[in-house]
Design a protein around this motif. Structure first.
Motif, short mmCIF file in Angstrom:
data_model
loop_
_atom_site.label_atom_id
_atom_site.label_comp_id
_atom_site.label_asym_id
_atom_site.label_seq_id
_atom_site.Cartn_x
_atom_site.Cartn_y
_atom_site.Cartn_z
N SER A 1 5.71 2.64 -3.03
CA SER A 1 6.60 3.25 -2.28
C SER A 1 6.39 3.15 -1.00
O SER A 1 7.18 2.84 -0.20
CB SER A 1 6.13 4.90 -2.69
OG SER A 1 6.99 5.05 -3.86
N THR A 2 4.91 2.94 -0.62
CA THR A 2 4.66 2.60 0.81
C THR A 2 5.35 1.18 1.32
O THR A 2 5.72 1.16 2.43
CB THR A 2 3.00 2.44 0.95
OG1 THR A 2 2.69 3.88 0.90
CG2 THR A 2 2.88 2.23 2.59
N ALA A 3 5.09 0.23 0.26
CA ALA A 3 5.72 -1.06 0.53
C ALA A 3 7.25 -1.13 0.61
O ALA A 3 7.67 -1.60 1.48
CB ALA A 3 5.11 -1.95 -0.75
N GLY B 1 -0.17 10.21 0.31
CA GLY B 1 0.28 10.84 -0.86
C GLY B 1 1.27 9.95 -1.70
O GLY B 1 1.52 10.34 -2.71
N ARG B 2 1.47 8.97 -1.06
CA ARG B 2 2.64 8.10 -1.37
C ARG B 2 1.73 7.06 -2.31
O ARG B 2 0.72 6.36 -1.81
CB ARG B 2 3.55 7.55 -0.13
CG ARG B 2 4.89 6.71 -0.62
CD ARG B 2 5.34 6.52 0.69
NE ARG B 2 6.12 7.49 1.31
CZ ARG B 2 6.10 7.61 2.91
NH1 ARG B 2 5.55 6.60 3.49
NH2 ARG B 2 6.74 8.39 3.15
N SER C 1 -0.22 7.01 -11.66
CA SER C 1 0.61 5.98 -12.34
C SER C 1 0.66 4.63 -11.46
O SER C 1 1.16 3.66 -11.99
CB SER C 1 1.89 6.39 -12.56
OG SER C 1 2.50 6.91 -11.60
N THR C 2 0.06 4.63 -10.30
CA THR C 2 0.09 3.46 -9.62
C THR C 2 -1.42 3.02 -9.18
O THR C 2 -2.47 3.94 -9.42
CB THR C 2 0.68 3.85 -8.26
OG1 THR C 2 0.25 4.71 -7.49
CG2 THR C 2 2.43 4.00 -8.65
N VAL C 3 -1.72 2.09 -8.56
CA VAL C 3 -2.91 1.39 -8.22
C VAL C 3 -3.74 2.30 -7.26
O VAL C 3 -4.79 2.73 -7.72
CB VAL C 3 -2.88 -0.12 -7.56
CG1 VAL C 3 -4.04 -0.56 -7.39
CG2 VAL C 3 -2.17 -0.78 -8.61
N SER C 4 -3.29 2.63 -6.23
CA SER C 4 -3.93 3.59 -5.40
C SER C 4 -3.08 4.57 -4.68
O SER C 4 -1.56 4.08 -4.40
CB SER C 4 -4.87 3.23 -4.67
OG SER C 4 -4.38 2.29 -3.55
#
Length: 148
Positions: A19-21, A14-15, A6-9
């Motif tokens: 979420s990482t940002a 695994g985040r 559901s997100t770009v990569s």
């Protein structure tokens, strides 16, 4: 079989990217909040007050801080870490938190710095920081939260 994301990569953690940002921004906020309570990193530490424009303490000798002002990034950081557990929560933290920092920027511009309305307190350096944080967080939330 490969499941669509559901997100770009997704990094190796695994985040999702958003979420990482959000975790990175939250950790930055936590660090800034803690640093505001450390003498020598915060100049004129003995002048640190609970709130108000009479707090003479300056984070890195530049940003006017008080106990209340140091608590704002600590609360932001804790909230950001909690919300970063999901991509939608992370996006909400970045975009919503960015909007809050833009409101703080407008607040800093609207008040007289020597008045009782300056309860956080803020100075010109804080205003520029709040503008940068607000724009940066919103851009991160939009760009890293995009779907393919």
């Amino acid at each position: 079989m490969h499941r669509a994301s559901s997100t770009v990569s997704r990094p190796s953690t695994g985040r999702s990217r958003v979420s990482t940002a959000a975790v990175a921004v939250a950790v930055l906020f936590l660090a800034l909040g803690v640093l505001g309570f450390i003498p020598d990193i915060t100049s004129r530490f003995d002048d640190l007050r609970l709130a108000g424009q009479h707090s003479g303490a300056r984070l890195f000798g530049v940003f006017e801080v008080s106990v209340l002002h140091n608590l704002v990034p600590l609360v932001s950081g804790v909230g950001g870490l909690a919300l970063a557990r999901t991509a939608s929560g992370a996006r909400t933290f970045l975009i919503g938190g960015g909007a809050v920092y833009l409101v703080l920027w407008v607040y800093g511009l609207a008040i007289e710095q020597d008045s009782a309305a300056n309860f956080l307190p803020v100075n010109d350096a804080d205003n520029w920081l709040h503008l940068g944080l607000g724009i940066g967080m919103i851009v991160l939330g939009v760009l890293t939260g995009r779907r393919r």
